[in-house]
Every structure is written in C-alpha cells, then in structure tokens.
Design a protein around this motif. Sequence first.
Motif, PDB file in Angstrom:
ATOM      1  N   LEU B 106      40.060  28.433  45.178  1.00 25.43           N
ATOM      2  CA  LEU B 106      39.954  29.723  44.494  1.00 25.43           C
ATOM      3  C   LEU B 106      39.325  30.760  45.426  1.00 25.43           C
ATOM      4  N   MET B 107      38.345  30.281  46.173  1.00 25.39           N
ATOM      5  CA  MET B 107      37.533  31.192  46.982  1.00 25.39           C
ATOM      6  C   MET B 107      38.297  31.721  48.190  1.00 25.39           C
ATOM      7  N   PRO B 109      41.549  32.289  49.223  1.00 24.14           N
ATOM      8  CA  PRO B 109      42.458  33.434  49.187  1.00 24.14           C
ATOM      9  C   PRO B 109      41.751  34.717  48.745  1.00 24.14           C
ATOM     10  N   ALA B 110      40.828  34.590  47.791  1.00 22.06           N
ATOM     11  CA  ALA B 110      40.119  35.779  47.337  1.00 22.06           C
ATOM     12  C   ALA B 110      39.356  36.411  48.498  1.00 22.06           C
ATOM     13  N   LEU B 111      38.622  35.580  49.201  1.00 26.06           N
ATOM     14  CA  LEU B 111      37.797  36.081  50.308  1.00 26.06           C
ATOM     15  C   LEU B 111      38.681  36.644  51.415  1.00 26.06           C
ATOM     16  N   VAL B 113      41.835  37.732  51.336  1.00 31.89           N
ATOM     17  CA  VAL B 113      42.538  38.967  50.991  1.00 31.89           C
ATOM     18  C   VAL B 113      41.548  40.119  50.874  1.00 31.89           C
ATOM     19  N   PHE B 114      40.377  39.821  50.346  1.00 37.30           N
ATOM     20  CA  PHE B 114      39.312  40.841  50.282  1.00 37.30           C
ATOM     21  C   PHE B 114      39.014  41.384  51.674  1.00 37.30           C
ATOM     22  N   ASN B 117      41.790  43.407  53.099  1.00 39.85           N
ATOM     23  CA  ASN B 117      41.721  44.725  52.491  1.00 39.85           C
ATOM     24  C   ASN B 117      40.696  45.611  53.183  1.00 39.85           C
ATOM     25  N   ILE B 118      39.541  45.005  53.453  1.00 38.00           N
ATOM     26  CA  ILE B 118      38.468  45.778  54.083  1.00 38.00           C
ATOM     27  C   ILE B 118      38.870  46.162  55.506  1.00 38.00           C
ATOM     28  N   ARG B 123      46.835  44.676  51.544  1.00 37.78           N
ATOM     29  CA  ARG B 123      46.686  43.293  51.111  1.00 37.78           C
ATOM     30  C   ARG B 123      47.331  42.301  52.073  1.00 37.78           C
TER      31      ARG B 123
ATOM     32  N   ILE C  28      27.898  40.721  48.387  1.00 37.74           N
ATOM     33  CA  ILE C  28      29.103  40.971  49.181  1.00 37.74           C
ATOM     34  C   ILE C  28      29.425  42.459  49.203  1.00 37.74           C
ATOM     35  N   PHE C  32      29.418  45.091  52.533  1.00 39.90           N
ATOM     36  CA  PHE C  32      30.536  45.909  52.963  1.00 39.90           C
ATOM     37  C   PHE C  32      30.392  47.365  52.540  1.00 39.90           C
ATOM     38  N   PHE C  34      29.491  48.873  49.808  1.00 41.31           N
ATOM     39  CA  PHE C  34      29.829  49.405  48.497  1.00 41.31           C
ATOM     40  C   PHE C  34      28.574  49.364  47.651  1.00 41.31           C
ATOM     41  N   PRO C 318      37.836  46.299  46.732  1.00 45.19           N
ATOM     42  CA  PRO C 318      39.020  45.460  46.494  1.00 45.19           C
ATOM     43  C   PRO C 318      38.800  44.564  45.278  1.00 45.19           C
ATOM     44  N   GLU C 320      39.664  41.725  44.715  1.00 46.48           N
ATOM     45  CA  GLU C 320      39.439  40.306  45.003  1.00 46.48           C
ATOM     46  C   GLU C 320      37.978  39.910  44.865  1.00 46.48           C
ATOM     47  N   VAL C 321      37.098  40.908  44.892  1.00 45.96           N
ATOM     48  CA  VAL C 321      35.688  40.570  44.758  1.00 45.96           C
ATOM     49  C   VAL C 321      35.457  39.818  43.446  1.00 45.96           C
ATOM     50  N   ASP C 323      37.538  37.705  42.073  1.00 58.03           N
ATOM     51  CA  ASP C 323      37.916  36.297  42.248  1.00 58.03           C
ATOM     52  C   ASP C 323      36.845  35.542  43.017  1.00 58.03           C
ATOM     53  N   ILE C 324      36.209  36.249  43.925  1.00 57.42           N
ATOM     54  CA  ILE C 324      35.116  35.605  44.659  1.00 57.42           C
ATOM     55  C   ILE C 324      33.976  35.285  43.692  1.00 57.42           C
TER      56      ILE C 324
END
Lengths: 524, 318, 382
Positions: B106-107, B109-111, B113-114, B117-118, B123, C28, C32, C34, C318, C320-321, C323-324
């Motif tokens: 779970l972690m 791909p989230a991390l 892609v995050f 993005n940054i 994406r 996090i 970054f 934010f 983003p 995705e944070v 999901d993290i």
Amino acid sequence: MSQIENVIEMRGITKQFGNFKANDNINLSVKKGEIHALLGENGAGKSTLMNILSGLLEPTSGDILVNGEKATIDSPNAANLLGIGMVHQHFMLVDDFTVTENIILGSEKTKSGFLDQKSARKEIKELSDRYGLIVDPSARVEDITVGMQQRAEILKVIYRGAEILILDEPTAVLTPQEIDELIKIMRSLTKEGKSIIIITHKLDEIKRVADRCTVIRRGKSIDTVNVKETSQQELANMMVGRSVSFKVDKVPSEPKETILSVDNITVKDSRGIEKVKGLSLEVHAGEVLGIAGIDGNGQSELIQAISGMTKVESGKITLQGKEIQNNVPRKITESGLGHIPEDRHRVGLVLPMSVEENMALQTYYKEPLSKNGFLNQGKMRSYAEKLAEEFDVRLQSVSEPIASLSGGNQQKAIIAREVDRNPSLLIAAQPTRGLDVGAIEYIHSRLIEQRDNDRAVLLVSFELDEVMNVSDRIAVMYEGKIAAIVKPEETSEEELGLLMAGSSLEKARASVENPTAEEETIHE
Amino acid sequence: MNVTAVLQNVIASALIYSAPLILTALGGTFSERSGIVNVGLEGIMVMGAFSSVVFNLAMADTFGSLTPWIGMLVGGAIGFVFSFFHAVATVHWRADHIISGTVINLMAPALAVFLTNIIYGARQTDFIKARFGFFTFPVLSDIPFIGPILFTNTSLPAFVGIGIAILCWFLLFKTKFGLRLRSVGEHPQAADTLGINVYLMKYAGVLLSGFLGGMGGAIQAQAIASNFSASTIAGQGFISMAAMIFGKWNPLGAMGAAIFFGFAQSLAVTGNYIPVIQDIPSVWLQVAPYIITILALVFVIGKSRGPAANGKTYIKSK
Amino acid sequence: MNDKRQTLNNLLVPILSVLMGFLIGAIIMLVFNFNPIEGYSAMFKGAFGTPFYIGETLRQTAPLIMTALGFALANIAGFFNIGVAGQALLGWTGSVWFAISFPSLPSPILLPLSILAGVLAGALWAGIAGFLRAFFGVSEVIVTIMLNHTSLYTVNYLIRNVMTDSNDSTPRIPEAASLRMEWLTDLTNNSTLHAGIFISLIMAFLVWVLIKKTTTGYEIRAVGLNPMASKYAGMSTKRTIIVSMLLSGALAGLGGAMEGLGNFQNVFVQGAVPTLGFDGLAVALLGLSNPIGIIFAALLFGALKIGGSSMPLAVGVPSEVVDIVIAFIIFFVGANYVIRFFLERNKKKTAGPIEKHDSDKASGTPESLSGTEKADKKEDKE
Ligand SMILES: Nc1ncnc2c1ncn2[C@@H]1O[C@H](COP(=O)(O)OP(=O)(O)O)[C@@H](O)[C@H]1O
Ligand SMILES: [Mg+2]
C-alpha cells in the motif's frame, strides 16, 4: 582430587516469569565424572534450571560457578565456551537438514568460504565410534528414528567439546532397548571424564544410572542424596512432598455388557506408517480398561481411530452394538463417546474462547443451547455455571477466556463437558499430564465414579502408576498390538515394564520372579 | 521471418521479461528461507523502479550507458532501505508478516507517486534516455545456431540475473551463512540454542530480499517500462513470489520458474508474430503464470509450504 | 481478570494508530513544505464540508464496509482473504453484465437479480480458494493473490471481447438496475450517493448477528481459533472453510456490485484490481474485524479518500499523502505489539507489577469480535 571437585555449582538460583517463580533459590552441585539426576514432577522447574545453565534463560538472581570460577552464562555460546551442552526435552533438530548439517550448525568449519562437510563428517564418524553413538551422518533428520535423533543431539553437544552434558528427559521417547543403549553411552561418556546431568521423573531410571540425585519440588531444591543409599519410596516422597500412596480408593469393579469392541483394526499415522496392526480389545460397562505402553506404540492412533479422527484401514469398531469405524467424529460422539483428549490445548479446548463457549463445544448445535441455528446465550451461560460448580472448576467468571485458567481447571472443564453428556464410553488420554497432585487425585476419582455409574472407561497413560491404580484391567500395547491383558492386583510395575518392552507374558513373569536371569533389570 | 529470427525474438523477449522476475524471486527466496513471508515484494519493486528512474533521469548525462546499471544498484539500495520496515515490523514488532507485506504494497506506490508528483509535478515521470537496451555477447554470438538465438540482441540483465541465481544457490546451500539462514527459517529455536543470532539472520534475509527486489524493480523500469508511474510495476512482485513457490524456495528453481513466467508474459506481447500462439486469446497468456501457480500448488507442491517456521514470529524467551 | 483493561487497550490500539498515521502524514507534509493544518483542513472540508461531499464520502464508505466485512469474515475463520479485490471486481462485472443483458426487466426484478449476480460472482471466485484450502490444504493467501490477477485480465478480456465489441467500457446500466435514488441525489446536491450505504449498514448488522448469535458463526470462530479442537468437537472444518470463504466473497462481490450499479453505472478496463479490495482489508484490520469497528473505520477511510482528492487543488498537496497515511495506520495496527508494549509499560509504572502478557498477534484477529482477548498462550511445559 579431581573426583570431588565440583564442575558445576549453582547457588541460590531464582527465575521468575512474571510473578511466578519457576525456580526459587535452587542449589545444585555436580562433581566431575558423575551422573547427576535432577528429579521432580512435571512443572517442578527442572528444565528452567537447566535452560539457565545452558545460557538459554537468564536467572533473576543467583550465581553459577563452573570449575570453581564464577561464570556469566548469558548465551548458549557462553555455555558452549564453558563446556556446557544441553540436549533439550523437545529435540532441537532441523528436520530438513542432514545429521551432519545439524551437528555442525553454529560451529561450522569452512574451506575457502565454503562449508567443509567432508572433514566434519570424518570428525563425526570418529566421535560416533568412540562413544558408540551410531548415526547416519548423511541421512535427513526427518527420516531417522527418534533414538538416532537423540544420538545426533548428543553428538551435537560433544562436537562442540562439551565436558558437562545436560540431558532433559532423554528416555521419555525411547524404547527400552534404546534406553539401554543410552545408558551405555552415558557410562562411556563419564568414563572419559565428562559429567552428566540427567533430568527425569522416573525413579527406576535414576536408580539405574545416577550417582547422586537432586530433588526439586515446586521450584525449590529439596535435597541432594546418594542414589545408592536412598530407596525409590524415599525419592518419591521427596519429589511429591508427602508420603505418597498413589492408591485410589475404589470398590472392586462389576463389569457388565460390552460397550466398545475393537476388532482387528489397522490404522496408519499421518506419514502412512502402519501404527495399529490388527488390534482387538473390548471395554465393558462398569470397568476401567487401562492401556499401558511406551509413547509411540500406536496409542494415539488407536484413540484417533475410535473417535473418528483417523481412517481405519481395516477391521471393525463397535460402540454399543453400532459399527462406528470411519464415521465422522460427530456421529461417533452422538453414539455415546466422551473423549478427554491427550493434548488439551491443541485438541481439547479453543483457548481464546470463553469458558462458557468451550463448555458448549460438543452440544452447541442442540437444544437447549441453540434453536434453529441461533445460539441461546443465556442457556449457554447457566449451563457452564452449573458444570463449573459441579466439577469444581475454579474460575472468576464463565465469560473469561479458558486460557486464563490453570491446567488443572482446564482439564476439569473438559471432563465436565465430556462426562455431562452421559457417554457410554469415556476415553481419557493422559488425563493428568502436567497436573498437580490435587488435580490428579480429583480426576482419578471422577474416572472411578464414571465406572461406578456403569460407564465404560478407556484410560491411556504413559505413567505406570496411574494405569496400575485406576484400571480394573490393563492392556499393554506394544508395536500396534495388545501384548497382554493383566489385572493390576496380579501384576507389578516390573512385569508391565517388560511387557511394554515386548516380552511375552510368560517370559516377563519368569524374569520378575527370578531377577538375575536378566542382566540389567531394575534394582530393588 | 525465418526460424532463427523468430526463436531469437521469442527468447530475447522472454529473457527481457524474466530479468526482473529472476532477481525478485531470488529476493523472496532469501526472505522466506529465513522464515519471513514477504508479500511486499511488489511494493519493494515499486520503490526500486521509482528510484532507478529518478536516478536515470538525473544522471544519464553523467554516466552514459552505465546509467541503468548504476540505477539498478540504486534501486537495490532503496529496496534494501525500504525492506527494513518489513524486517523491523515482523522481527521486532511481531507484526503479522502478511499484514506488514500488504502495508509495504500500500505504501510504496503511494509514496513513489507522491514523490513523483513533488519532483516532476505529474503522476508519471518522463521517459528515460539511458535504457538497458539489447546486448550482443562478443565471441558467444559467433557460435553457429546457438549464438544468434541465445546471445545476439538479448537482455544482459537476464544473464546477470542467471549468474546471480547461481551465486545465490551456492550462498544458500554451500556456505556457513546459507546454512544458518536456512536453519532460522526451519527451526529458529534450534538455531538459537546453537548460538546463532536468529534476529540477525532474519534481518539479513529480509534486507537481501529488499536489495534483490529493488534491483528487480529497477530492471523492470529501465528495460521495459522506460518511465515510472503507478502502473510500471503491475503484478511482477506477485509473479516473482509465485516463481519462488513454484521453484520450491530454491534459487535455481525460482530462476527457472521466473524465466518460464517471463516467457509467458512476453508471449502476450510477442505472440502475435508466432504461428499457433497468435491464435490463443491473449488473456490465456496473461493469466497463465497465475493459473499455473495455483495448479502447481494443488498438484505438485501440495502442503509442503516451504520452510517449516515460515511466517511465524520467533519470540526469544529470556 | 483484566478484561476491562484489555478491551480498553483493544480500542486504544486503533485510535493511537490513526493518530500516529495522521502525525506521520503531517510530518511528510512539513518535510515537503506544505502546511499540514491547511492540508488536513482541506481534506476535512473535502470530505464533510458540503452535503455534496458528505454524499461522496458516504458513497465511498458503502463498498468499503462490504469488502471489509468480507475480509473480516474470512479472517475470523482463520483465513487471510487477500483476494477481496478480485472478488469485488468480479462482483462489479457480474452485476453490470447481468444488468445490461436484461435491460427490459422491471426494476424490482432487475435490481435484486443484478445485485445477486454480483454476489454470486464474488462468492464463487472466493469459493475456489476455499475449496482448494479445504481439500488440498493450499494456502489461501497465494491462491487469492493469484486469483486477483487472473480476475483482472479475465474481466478486461470479457469487457473488450464479450461484453462489448472492442470497447474499453460497457454501456451504462439501465436505469432500472441503478442503486441511485433521486432523493439521495437531491439531498446531497447531485452527489453519486446511492442506496448502497443502507445495504452496507444492514449487512454489517447481519454479519454481527451471524458471528455472535448463530451456530454457524460459532463454528466459524471456533475453526478460526483452533481447527484441531473444532474437528474433535465434531465440526466439519472443510465445510466451515468453504462456507466462510463463500460468504466472504459474497460480501466482497456485493461491494463490487455497488460500484457497478451505484457509483460508476458500468464497468471498464482497468490497470489493476480495484483499490477497494486492499482498502477494505485495511478497514477490517483497523476495525479489528468487528462490524461496528468496520463501520467507523470505513467512514474514516472513505473520508480520507474523498477528502484527499480535494487536497491537490485546494493546497497543492498530492492526494497520495492520504494513501501514505492509510498505509501507516495499518502498519501500526499490524505492529500493535509495540503500542501494547508501551501501554502496558505505562500501566506498570502507575499500577505496579502486572501479569505477563504476550499477545503476539495482530489484534485484527477473531477474538476481538468474540469479546475475548487473545489471552496468554502459555503452554504447560512438561
Ligand atoms: N518461558 C516461560 N514463561 C512462563 N512460564 C514458564 C516458562 N517456561 C516455563 N514456565 C513455567 O515454569 C514452570 C516450570 O517449568 P519447567 O521448568 O519446564 O518444568 P519441568 O521441566 O520441571 O517439568 C511451569 O509451570 C511452566 O509453565
Ligand atoms: Mg521439563
């Protein structure tokens, strides 16, 4: 000089697990070249003490002296360096490895980065010849006999250069011949100046091999005695803490009709090896039939077959006139079987479930505990409370997990559950294993009570005195068959011992009457 | 196309698809041999893929054609670090191995892609310039028949993977380290009584799986996907796990199974050119590795579930 | 007995896990550059700020409850059904397929039958794993992982080649098969909220009844906790395994059907199995496999998911944070031993010595539902 020197001195050892003192100020000294027995009931704290000596556990307090010098044994490696090695009660062998791999594991020799198995094998061969420790170095552990596994364990310890060997209940799993072998090996080890601590709760073995014996009771060391000068009865009294009669009060039995009849059955174990080989027996209403035998002679498979947990390959089992072989367990239960299983944690109980849910385990699907598929929780509770009361199960509430009860009370709960269903046949497998004396007496009296209520009781036990005291008839099981059926008042532990080792009844009788006939029989 | 060309094409693309699987399956083997179930291989591959692409995009100008190889090591390093989570959670914090592995999945791909993005404001990343590409072995490619088929325009990472598999086999079965690692997965208590540091061995197993899995992910990204997005790693971690099981936790077996699964995967892509295969609906080729694994479990491997103490938390009593 | 304290700890573990997950999310964001307060308030507004967002959040919550219930039920029986994702996907596909195949049926027939088609598809798919486990002893973890991927490719193939003519998505389902309800849509300013949320709440209640009050539930719990003892007690472990997997898959399939008949109103080619599955697993773990816990956990994750999607636009974080954060929450739930360890230690400091306690497994295990705590598993050592 070196004869009286203490190689090991444990002083005031205390080991606490939470609030519970498994060892309480224990003293133990072992002389060079002696075989020192550690005697105590199940749970007395023997293994704990030895785990401390071998570096597996750290003592809460106390000192250990090795060869007169204070030692800190904080890891198995440290014990190893001090020449202490232990063969554990439950073997510490990797099934998937060869004997050689098991022996060298942790002190491997390498040649240019790779394991040097060749020279290891040579070295093992030498050791094995020297002490009569016969093993097949390239066999995989899962394929060899228990006896050979034990020899591999001992080799493992010697390979590491141990001078002090600890053997934790080494005979529990052996056949009599293997026990004889082991005793020879132990003698050849002490001849070379090694010292041995052997844990056991079997008095006759102590008389046979040990020089001195330290008795431990409920975590405390009671005394150290010279074995030659102490009788078995005295040892027993020290071990249990009061004079033990081991006798159960009972009136003579009045056997009635046949309840269970096992007719020429064969059963295989999970590995496909035939463990019960054409066995027949009968149990009558109003009697306790005890099955004596060394572990592994097919007792477990016999019980599993009767209770429907294992396939019966051939033959017939009849319970109250109905054939039940290869029925599903529930059908057999409903035909009148009550069963106190050998392993109460794995098989008898669902530990995380509450007492009330465990009490309902056999009857939850029937009225009054449930109706139309819905549980009646009020009834479950009152039923459990009634049983706990009747069978003296000590607990705070029937909704607490049964895991929080002591072993004795867990066993009483199982007995309550099984007996209350009024089974015509009650199987009790090792019903008192690991329990304290009070609980043992209670359970024995309950078994007798069942008998007096005209139920048939089939008792399986590895403890000879239990079989002797509770049974009305004793069937000795050897290699998957009934070797003989005897009456307790007409036999003796010695005779049973010989029968369990595969002697015929006539031979056993003859040699008990004339002990010199056999070389290594029991003293006394 | 002539036969040689077809064979060359089939084998080369099978190897290209196998390379990431081989390394990751080897990683899984080490972890499970030490007794730690690692369903987090997928997530580890994601981190390896992501970090290698970031490295590749940034450094391709500096390192030129060496970039993907260094990127592979970077991916391995990040996988190593990331798998540390799994090691701590399962060894010291007594977490259920499957839950911890799922968290990794779970972690990651989230991390990733995050961070994408940054860093890139989108994406997915741009396409990398320095890819693994194709390799022709000097000398070996001149061997008649075999040379053109096996050693021409092929995947060098796959051959490296095969080499590593052989090394791993020696490491696992012929060295002190391997013996100890396996003992810990089979019977940690026995190992403990012999003075082996059980926890250390388990860490070694998991971290090695992170390193190898990270490299696997890096190869996937730099040889096949050419960029990083959430779908760069789409099931390869799980296929690698299947390969490990199919190969019975043996490095060479795992390698063989990985090549087979790579072959099946590549057929879904290259099958269009091959007679017979082109008539099979591609869905069959896509699901083949999974179905075969299930069938193998049922009929071949059965109840033997690898190392005896696999998946169990070892609690040292003191 | 320390029942009360353990129940408290059982609740504290998920609560602390959530807090720590959010804390890490905040760190996090800080790292970054934010502003976490802005980030989280954007998320909160995006989840509950208007009736529309509330509608979306509840819509997201509904199938999560279902997949979580599915996972939990198998978990109580002792199985790690990591395949809820694939089962949900099949449920989704099955329901849509049925709906578009019989467009002329009236709503009172078409809707229930379409739902049923999804339920059955999910149940049968999970049943494969149950069957293989019961009769061949094959690990359900591996089989369901493999089936997840199989379902993905199979469904994509079916959509392109069978359900449509090379299209990447099916046509919309007929109005008669839709779970959407006008009053719900109106109430929430045209959100995609549909009747699924009511179905989910009812199912949560039914699962609770099943587990706690029926003999089947009792069998499922017993088999999950000790298959050997259950077998001795005459239960059919094989039957229980299969039944619980079928039910587990049915629940997941129902969750998938909600996506098909409620949220998307069609099914389309996807690149991975729906995250619904793994999110449901996370919800079940956080909810300690307890239906009530699952409702709250699903609401939290629904809000995170929906609120998270507002973060990029509102404050540039983003999504995705989120999901993290979810992954970390589950990480802490899974590694609850550490949390318990510190809780116990604090208690010890204040309340003197306590009993030894080695709960070494994740608390997402069945006993949390049966109201008992995995008590000390001390074996009688002979
Ligand atoms: N690691 C442990 N944690 C808690 N209790 C233990 C542990 N090991 C042993 N005990 C308890 O200590 C007592 C003594 O055990 P043990 O030394 O194995 O007895 P023996 O070997 O004499 O049969 C038993 O009551 C056992 O349950
Ligand atoms: Mg012991």
